[in-house]
Design an enzyme around this catalytic site. Sequence first.
Site, short mmCIF file in Angstrom:
data_model
loop_
_atom_site.label_atom_id
_atom_site.label_comp_id
_atom_site.label_asym_id
_atom_site.label_seq_id
_atom_site.Cartn_x
_atom_site.Cartn_y
_atom_site.Cartn_z
N SER A 26 1.72 -0.51 -9.04
CA SER A 26 1.60 -1.95 -9.27
C SER A 26 2.96 -2.52 -9.68
O SER A 26 3.91 -2.41 -8.92
CB SER A 26 0.51 -2.22 -10.32
OG SER A 26 0.15 -3.58 -10.36
N GLU A 79 -8.19 -2.84 -3.20
CA GLU A 79 -7.43 -3.12 -4.43
C GLU A 79 -8.04 -4.27 -5.24
O GLU A 79 -8.22 -4.18 -6.45
CB GLU A 79 -5.99 -3.48 -4.07
CG GLU A 79 -5.20 -2.41 -3.36
CD GLU A 79 -4.40 -1.52 -4.28
OE1 GLU A 79 -4.56 -1.62 -5.50
OE2 GLU A 79 -3.59 -0.73 -3.75
N HIS A 116 -7.85 -1.32 -7.30
CA HIS A 116 -6.53 -1.22 -7.91
C HIS A 116 -6.58 -0.28 -9.11
O HIS A 116 -7.49 -0.37 -9.95
CB HIS A 116 -6.08 -2.61 -8.34
CG HIS A 116 -4.63 -2.71 -8.72
ND1 HIS A 116 -3.61 -2.42 -7.85
CD2 HIS A 116 -4.03 -3.08 -9.90
CE1 HIS A 116 -2.45 -2.62 -8.44
NE2 HIS A 116 -2.67 -3.00 -9.69
#
Length: 484
Positions: A187, A309, A402
């Site tokens: 990320s 995600e 995610h």
Amino acid sequence: MEPVRTTHQGAVRGRLVADDVAAFLGIPFAAPPFGEARFRAPAPALPWDGVREAFVPGASMPRAPYAPPFDTLIPDEGAQGQDCLNLNVWTPHPTPGGGLPVMVWIHGGAFANGSGSSSSYDGSAFARDGVVYVSVNYRLGADGFLKLPDRPDNRGLLDQIAALEWVRDNIEAFGGDPHQVTVFGESAGAMSIGALLALPRARGLFRRAILQSGAAHHFLRPGSADLITGRLAEKLGIEASAEDFAAVPLEDLLRAQAELRGEIGANPDPRLWGEAALNMMPFEPVLDELPLPSAECGVEFLVGNNQEEYRLFLVPTERIDVLPRSRLELAAAAYGLDPDKALPVYERRRPDAVPGELFDAVTTDWFYRIPALRVAESIPGTHVYEFAHRSPAHGGRLGACHASELAYVFDRLHDPAYAAMLGPRPPQALADAMHGAWVAFAKTGDPGWAPYDTERRTTRVFGTEPGLEHDPRGDERALWEGVR
């Protein structure tokens, strides 16, 4: 016997945490960035006399907690404090000259949260498998990324560079090879690596890079960053100067930062926030431009994303069931797609999907998958992966969201910090495969499958069998040609 190693600042005493694995925790790589050092480039750590005990993970940057329900899903624990520029080392060879590959972890958290000292990023499994592992703490939020007059931009990135320079200068004492460094992040950590590639000072500090759910894509141009600075100053009732921000009590500054992010999410108008309206992050690297890396950078890449995600941000809040079609169409248009042409392509693969599920598919592509593929297309020899294992959490709807790959990459399926994300009985075989691929890449540059190319587009899909696919969802990928 507790091992003692000598760094350029002084000697540190670590602790054996497993058979043939030693940990040296909380080693400062720069001076505390507060007081006169506030909002300035990192200064060298002060040397010390004697032997410093390195038994406790270092404090990380003070920050506001994740808002519910994300506070139970995303690990963000650990001590916080002003002495936050430190790193943690796990090594199977705590003696000089081991020549082992090194992996340096840069944590995620939207540039405002996260900690390299979280138990979820414990490096024991990497050290067990023959790697010297380093996790880094760096400045977050306004302290790390707010654009300020007469202060350097991207202080959080400068912290990361200072940590990598520490690795270059000291890691040999812990058994590592400073010429065989792999930097990896997820990320905001992966996005940080993409930005580091654009900074001359970072060149030569790492040989390989693993970008998980982020690439050379998310940044703020100076004009957009100025909008964020002005709005934050307005919220606090101060002038937009480093001195005025430094005078604000830290808890008030952190609260205003969290409120600012909520305001962007509630009203993502580019006229108010610039690029932050699309990225949903007020604090990001500030750059005039962020070019894709090229082969000339001399770095080998492993890049990829999770298959679903954006479900992390839609399922726990139940937005996935109520998001209107109009919001989906607006998002597609804002990302550069023609909704009338693009959305039917996504619908063909998901004929029963509600608008929120289509929003996940489109936003996952724009935010994560397409930036990763563009890196792969720009650098021959890049390896591409996708994580497709669907978490049973939240009634099975959380999916391959995610951050759901992290426990598998770190081979920490039994860490309580991951329990809410993983659900019951996470498959150890998947952790063996994914963690093993990361280790193999750090050691050899080959994670175990063919590199990506623009003809076959070979992708290793973790969580499915047989595991290798060529151009997954190529019809959807093709929609993004020419979209930046």
